[in-house]
Write an enzyme that holds these catalytic residues in place. Structure first.
Site, short mmCIF file in Angstrom:
data_model
loop_
_atom_site.label_atom_id
_atom_site.label_comp_id
_atom_site.label_asym_id
_atom_site.label_seq_id
_atom_site.Cartn_x
_atom_site.Cartn_y
_atom_site.Cartn_z
N GLU B 278 8.99 2.78 -3.79
CA GLU B 278 9.08 1.38 -3.74
C GLU B 278 10.42 0.85 -4.53
O GLU B 278 10.43 -0.16 -3.80
CB GLU B 278 8.36 1.63 -5.22
CG GLU B 278 7.49 0.11 -5.04
CD GLU B 278 6.29 -1.04 -5.81
OE1 GLU B 278 5.28 0.43 -5.65
OE2 GLU B 278 6.20 -1.29 -7.41
N GLU B 281 12.65 0.50 -1.37
CA GLU B 281 12.13 0.07 -0.51
C GLU B 281 12.21 -2.19 -1.01
O GLU B 281 12.96 -2.53 -0.80
CB GLU B 281 10.08 -0.04 -1.10
CG GLU B 281 9.71 -1.35 0.04
CD GLU B 281 8.26 -1.54 0.68
OE1 GLU B 281 7.62 -0.07 -0.32
OE2 GLU B 281 8.15 -2.06 0.94
N CYS B 298 0.19 -0.73 -6.53
CA CYS B 298 -0.35 0.30 -7.32
C CYS B 298 -1.96 -0.56 -7.86
O CYS B 298 -2.93 1.06 -8.15
CB CYS B 298 0.25 1.01 -8.01
SG CYS B 298 1.58 -0.01 -9.44
N SER B 318 4.64 -4.55 -1.38
CA SER B 318 4.94 -3.04 -0.93
C SER B 318 4.17 -2.24 -0.16
O SER B 318 2.97 -2.04 -0.57
CB SER B 318 5.27 -2.35 -2.26
OG SER B 318 5.64 -1.50 -1.99
N LYS B 357 -10.81 1.87 -8.08
CA LYS B 357 -9.87 3.31 -7.57
C LYS B 357 -11.26 3.72 -6.60
O LYS B 357 -10.96 4.07 -5.74
CB LYS B 357 -9.63 4.11 -8.18
CG LYS B 357 -7.51 3.46 -9.31
CD LYS B 357 -7.07 4.27 -8.14
CE LYS B 357 -5.88 3.15 -9.45
NZ LYS B 357 -4.57 2.60 -7.63
N GLU B 360 -10.35 1.91 -3.76
CA GLU B 360 -9.53 2.41 -2.60
C GLU B 360 -9.52 3.06 -2.41
O GLU B 360 -9.68 3.39 -0.70
CB GLU B 360 -8.32 2.33 -3.76
CG GLU B 360 -7.20 3.14 -2.94
CD GLU B 360 -6.42 2.72 -4.33
OE1 GLU B 360 -6.54 3.84 -5.26
OE2 GLU B 360 -4.81 2.49 -4.41
N GLU B 365 -7.35 3.50 5.69
CA GLU B 365 -6.69 3.82 5.66
C GLU B 365 -5.79 5.41 4.68
O GLU B 365 -4.55 5.31 4.53
CB GLU B 365 -5.42 2.27 4.73
CG GLU B 365 -5.79 1.53 5.84
CD GLU B 365 -6.85 0.32 5.73
OE1 GLU B 365 -7.75 0.79 4.79
OE2 GLU B 365 -6.86 -0.94 6.05
N CYS B 503 -3.13 -0.91 -16.64
CA CYS B 503 -5.05 0.29 -16.58
C CYS B 503 -5.35 0.39 -17.87
O CYS B 503 -6.23 0.57 -17.90
CB CYS B 503 -4.48 1.11 -15.70
SG CYS B 503 -3.64 0.46 -13.91
S1 SF4 Z 1 -7.60 -0.81 -14.16
FE1 SF4 Z 1 -7.00 -2.32 -13.41
S2 SF4 Z 1 -5.26 -2.79 -13.20
FE2 SF4 Z 1 -5.32 -0.68 -13.88
S3 SF4 Z 1 -5.69 -0.03 -10.93
FE3 SF4 Z 1 -7.54 -0.79 -12.15
S4 SF4 Z 1 -8.15 -2.77 -11.27
FE4 SF4 Z 1 -5.85 -2.23 -11.74
#
Ligand code: SF4
Ligand code: FMN
Ligand code: SF4
Ligand code: SF4
Ligand code: SF4
Ligand code: FES
Lengths: 414, 572
Positions: B278, B281, B298, B318, B357, B360, B365, B503
């Site tokens: 990053e 980049e 992220c 990014s 997550k 994700e 992808e 997080c």
């Molecule tokens: S815990 Fe919250 S801030 Fe951290 S990656 Fe997940 S959604 Fe984003």
């Protein structure tokens, strides 16, 4: 002569749609006079008149007016014409018979408090009244009694009509404010009160239709003279919506202090077929149910306060001997099951359980324990609910448990 | 100061404190249900009522401000009876099947009922069973358990500015649901899971994937490895009964080994890798006139937000995958090569503070072979806590073990990814030194630390001053995104984290996360950074080795394939 026509003096005598007809019958004299007075003088007169709100709770009108007058701009005035309480029709009849008197009262209060914008919130079911009020506003603007530069005195007051259908709780002041803001009608935490933080968090004064209609008379006769009508604690006259099992149903205007019995028998001509009265519900679905022997009670805020409810709207619903108290209570309670906004737990969940318990008792399946639960739950809903709906919806249950306890004992299983 | 009496005790409280606050400051507990620290006062459950002398009605202590001379009773028979009655009413419209509920022993309604001595209910159940919303891979909403406290709405609408959840209907039919549909998938949900972290009952919970992990662990033909996110090392202890902010890095490793994982790795390693990619980049965008400001990538909650609400600014984000996904890609390419394993035999688990997550990891992808997800299962901190409890591990006293190799060495820069401003600070440490070719005298960029909603700083890079900004919560992300969309953003580089505090305050973190708890976790994470021998990503020898041996160079062909991604508009 039990009736004393102050608010209703023009009913049937003027063309409600004609401002000229209104002006010919003393209309706008009060506003002309008010505009020669200092704004605080007007509020002083309202204070001297000792008038209390006609929307049910009986809150002294001058306190709200003074609070709004002292508040910063922008500020709003709202006329509560939601009239959702079953058994009430007085506000509709004022709107349909003497609509200009409401506008005149609102403009006087706007001048006294400095508010520049107002709303009239009319119950959606009142299509005719909505039409009339819209035309009234236009006529008043055309003749210079509303809008910009009123009567060339350089003060502005604009009015807008809002309507909402099918929701009783919108009559509650904070729910009404939320509704005017375009949100679903649900109440807010108090304090702050509306005169502090109302529409869009700006100071807002809400009064009932009948309260506004009183202001011109107070200005014309002077606060002290007004205070001579009625009783020391409840001054002026009261519009009574008389309904139920009575021969002459309708709207009557009496000075405070008149007895309920006189209204029912002298004005309403008593009950058909000389049936006896089983009970009378005062104020509407959220009012107390009292037995025949209490009918000599005077119509008076002080007496009403014993019931801790919106008795002060002035509805009297007569129910004769053919009716079972549980059927009446169930009609009331089913109404509240559907009208609760759902925001707070005791009101949202409580009414359904009240209906369950009443049904059980009515059908001879209830135990003494159920009776205790009913009484207990009714008190909890009344004491802990967030807004006036839940705080007053139990009045009929609580009063019936006081005055009609034998009806319960006759049904409960031991 | 205001003088009042609570339960016959003379109390002094500051002007404008509520009765509840005044009572708690004096160790008098008043039960609450809808109230939650840091969120607005809702005054809806009415459980916190108290008696005030001279007043007929009871008043909610959470919303009533103290007055001079007030005499308050918090436990009178009338009050206790009211509280009990209200909880009975709520329970009569609640799917109270505690042993079949993930919040068993962790449920505010359950413990309140217990505290108030409710062992039977006078009121029959009136519950009208509604379908469960499990249409998405992340969050399950069971509205049969919802007690309509409004916390989730407040969180989603006011903190996250999303307004996905709202009040629908009224009276007994009132429901808390997605505003315009039945399912979260009908809405712009970002899967941040903040709603689930404040729900007092089991009405919104993460989709539990622990069974899939047990299955993999018990499958002898699979090589099961796990990565642990930066924020988990300062929160898992709390989940298992330790103090908030306890640093438990190597206890986590030991517990995971005990559970049977074949390799236990640190997401910090790929956080360092993210900084290299990053950072390069950013340098490239600045020198070659690329789209600026560049925004971090992220946080998958933020990506979900941007793809649905701000598709216009996707080029600003990014192209780097998140550290979780960089790890996944390496775990299915570099790792099997190095370990002489078949990629198909490798099963990758992540332990994340995060619910988004989970979404994700299953994106198309994020499959380097276009078939299998690089990360097979994502568990939240809470789910890992559950597995550790299931195994009866004495977590607090477990003997500590370091992370496995390769990916063994990590830096302080990677650790601070867990706190708002951390990615920015880590990137600045590297970009500054790489571009300016001089060593930082003070590597602590304190301007981007702290819990202010939007933080700004100015740094000199390659002879020019650039402005950077850091935002956490989507409400603040919205402010910065709006500027970028309108072309008025004064910044060159922007870090965005969805969750309050970053997080460490993630939607998958232990229940009871409040500002005070987040502050402790943040403190702990900077402590982890301080304690690291290496605190800059570009100084990580294992990262340098990875480039030498496999990736060759930042932004190179291999990096492009494994470590970068793209975004697409999902505007509805
Ligand atoms: S815990 Fe919250 S801030 Fe951290 S990656 Fe997940 S959604 Fe984003
Ligand atoms: C559930 C509920 C419904 C109400 N409905 C009305 C109504 O229809 N009209 C009205 O004037 N006041 C109604 N009120 C009272 C208003 O909240 C408010 O007190 C009143 O409008 C104030 O006006 P007043 O001071 O002139 O009486 C209602 C109150 C509650 C709690
Ligand atoms: S008392 Fe009833 S109507 Fe009033 S806020 Fe509570 S739920 Fe809504
Ligand atoms: S996950 Fe986040 S965006 Fe989705 S409903 Fe919950 S709070 Fe709102
Ligand atoms: S889902 Fe949970 S947080 Fe939301 S209103 Fe229901 S009980 Fe409260
Ligand atoms: S905690 Fe005070 S009303 Fe819910």
């Amino acid at each position: 002569m039990i009736q004393q026509k102050v608010i209703s003096k023009r009913f049937g005598k003027v063309d409600p749609l004609s401002i000229d007809s209104y002006i010919k019958f003393d209309g706008y004299n009060a506003l002309e006079k008010a505009l020669t007075m200092h704004p605080t003088q007007i509020i002083d007169e309202i204070e001297k008149s000792k008038i209390r709100g006609r929307g049910g709770a009986g809150f002294p009108a001058h306190i709200k007016a003074r609070a709004l007058a002292n508040a910063k701009q922008p500020k709003y005035i709202v006329c509560n014409a939601d009239e959702g309480e079953p058994g009430n029709f007085k506000d509709r009849i004022i709107m349909e018979n003497d609509p200009f008197s409401i506008l005149e009262g609102m403009v006087i209060l706007a001048y006294a408090t400095g508010a520049k914008k107002g709303y009239i919130y009319i119950r959606g079911e009142y299509q005719n009244a909505i039409k009339i009020m819209k035309m009234t506003i236009q006529n008043a603007i055309d003749k210079g009694y509303l809008g910009e530069n009123i009567l060339n005195k350089g003060f502005d007051f604009n009015l807008e009509i809002r309507t909402g259908a099918g929701s009783y709780v919108v009559g509650e002041e904070f729910s009404m404010i939320e509704s005017i803001e375009g949100k679903p009608g649900r109440s807010r935490v108090k304090p702050p009160y509306p005169t502090d933080k109302g529409i869009h968090d700006k100071p807002t004064l809400i009064n009932n239709v009948e309260t506004f209609a009183n202001f011109p008379h107070i200005i014309l006769m002077g606060g002290d003279n007004y205070a001579k009508i009625g009783t020391p604690s409840s001054t002026g006259t009261k519009l009574i919506s008389l309904s139920g099992n009575v021969k002459n149903k309708g709207l009557y205007e009496v000075p405070f202090g008149t007895s309920i019995r006189d209204v029912i028998f002298k004005l309403g001509d008593g009950v058909s077929y000389n049936r006896s009265i089983k009970m009378v519900q005062l104020g509407g679905a959220s009012g107390p149910i009292i037995p025949e022997y209490m009918l000599d009670m005077a119509i008076d805020f002080e007496r009403f306060e014993n019931f801790d409810s919106k008795t002060g709207t002035g509805a009297i619903i007569v129910i004769d001997e053919r009716f079972d108290i549980f059927d009446i209570l169930l009609i009331n309670m089913n109404f509240f099951v559907h009208q609760s906004c759902g925001k707070c737990a005791p009101c949202r969940e409580g009414h359904t359980q009240i209906v369950n318990l009443l049904n059980k008792i009515k059908n001879h399946r209830g135990t003494e324990q159920d009776l205790m639960s009913l009484e207990n739950l009714a008190n909890v809903i009344q004491q802990t609910s967030l807004c006036g709906l839940g705080q007053t919806s139990m009045t009929s249950i609580i009063s019936s448990l006081r005055y009609f306890r034998d009806d319960y004992f006759a049904k409960v299983r031991y | 100061m205001v003088n009042l009496k609570i339960n016959n005790i003379d109390i002094q409280a500051k002007e404008n404190t509520t009765i509840l606050e005044a009572a708690r400051q004096n160790h008098i507990d008043i039960p609450t249900l809808c109230n939650y620290p840091d969120l607005s006062i809702k005054s809806e459950c009415r459980v916190c009522v108290v008696e005030i002398n001279g007043q007929k009605k009871l008043h909610t202590s959470c919303s009533t401000v103290v007055k001079d001379g007030m005499v308050v009773k918090t436990n009178s028979p009338k009050v206790l009876n009211s509280r009990k009655t209200i909880i009975e009413l709520i329970l009569a419209n609640h799917d109270a099947n505690c042993t079949a509920c993930p919040k068993n022993y962790n449920c505010e309604l359950q413990s309140l009922a217990n505290k108030l001595g409710i062992d039977k209910n006078r009121f029959p159940t009136v519950l009208d069973i509604q379908p469960i919303d499990n249409e998405n891979p992340v969050l399950i909403r069971n509205i049969n358990r919802c007690i309509k406290c409004g916390r989730c709405i407040d969180m989603c609408k006011n903190v996250q500015s999303m307004g996905v959840l709202d009040v629908m209907g009224r009276s007994k039919d009132m429901k808390i649901t997605p505003a315009y549909g039945k399912f979260l998938t009908d809405e712009f949900c970002t899967y941040c899971g903040q709603c689930s972290s404040v729900c007092p009952v089991g009405a919104i919970i993460e989709n539990d994937d622990t069974d899939r992990v047990w299955e993999a662990l018990n499958n002898p033909s699979l090589h099961v490895i796990v990565q642990v996110a930066p924020a988990v090392r300062v929160s898992l202890g709390e989940e298992l009964g330790m103090e908030p902010g306890s640093i438990v890095t190597e206890k986590v490793v030991a517990a995971l080994k005990y559970l049977g994982f074949d390799g236990v790795f640190d997401t910090d390693f790929t956080a360092d890798l993210t900084i290299i990619e990053e950072g390069n980049e950013l340098i490239e965008r600045i020198t070659n006139g690329g789209t600026l400001p560049m925004m971090t990538s992220c946080c998958p909650g933020w990506i979900n937000f941007a793809e649905q609400k701000y598709p216009e600014i996707l080029d600003n984000i990014s192209s780097c995958k998140s550290p979780q996904q960089m790890f996944g890609a390496l775990a299915k390419s570099y790792y099997p090569k190095k370990m002489k394993l078949k990629p198909d035999d490798i099963f990758v688990v992540s332990i994340m503070p995060c619910t988004a997550k989970k979404y994700e990891a299953q994106r198309d992808e994020m499959k380097i072979d276009n078939v299998h997800s690089d990360v097979d299962v994502v568990l939240t901190t809470r789910e890992l806590g559950k597995m550790i409890r299931q195994m009866g591990i004495n977590f607090e006293n477990i003997e500590e073990v370091p992370f496995d190799k390769p990916f063994g060495i990590t830096t302080g820069a990677a650790a601070i990814f867990g706190a708002t401003g951390g990615v920015m600070e880590a990137a600045l440490r590297t970009v500054y030194e790489v571009v300016n070719k001089e060593e930082l005298t003070d590597i602590n960029f304190t301007a981007v630390r702290g819990t202010e909603g939007i933080k700004e700083a100015e740094v000199e890079i390659g002879g020019q001053k650039i402005k950077v900004a850091v935002a956490h919560t989507l409400e603040n992300a919205k402010t910065l995104s709006e500027q970028v969309k309108n072309g008025t953003s004064p910044y060159t580089f922007i870090e965005i984290m969805t969750c309050p505090g970053g997080c460490i305050g993630g939607g998958g973190q232990p229940y009871g996360t409040t500002k005070a708890v987040r502050d402790k976790r943040i403190e702990a994470i900077y402590q982890v950074d301080e304690n690291m021998p290496i605190r800059k990503s570009h100084k990580n020898p294992d990262i340098i080795a990875l480039y030498d041996e496999y990736l060759l160079k930042p932004l190179g062909k291999k990096s492009h394939h494994l470590l970068h991604t793209h975004y697409s508009s999902r505007k509805k």
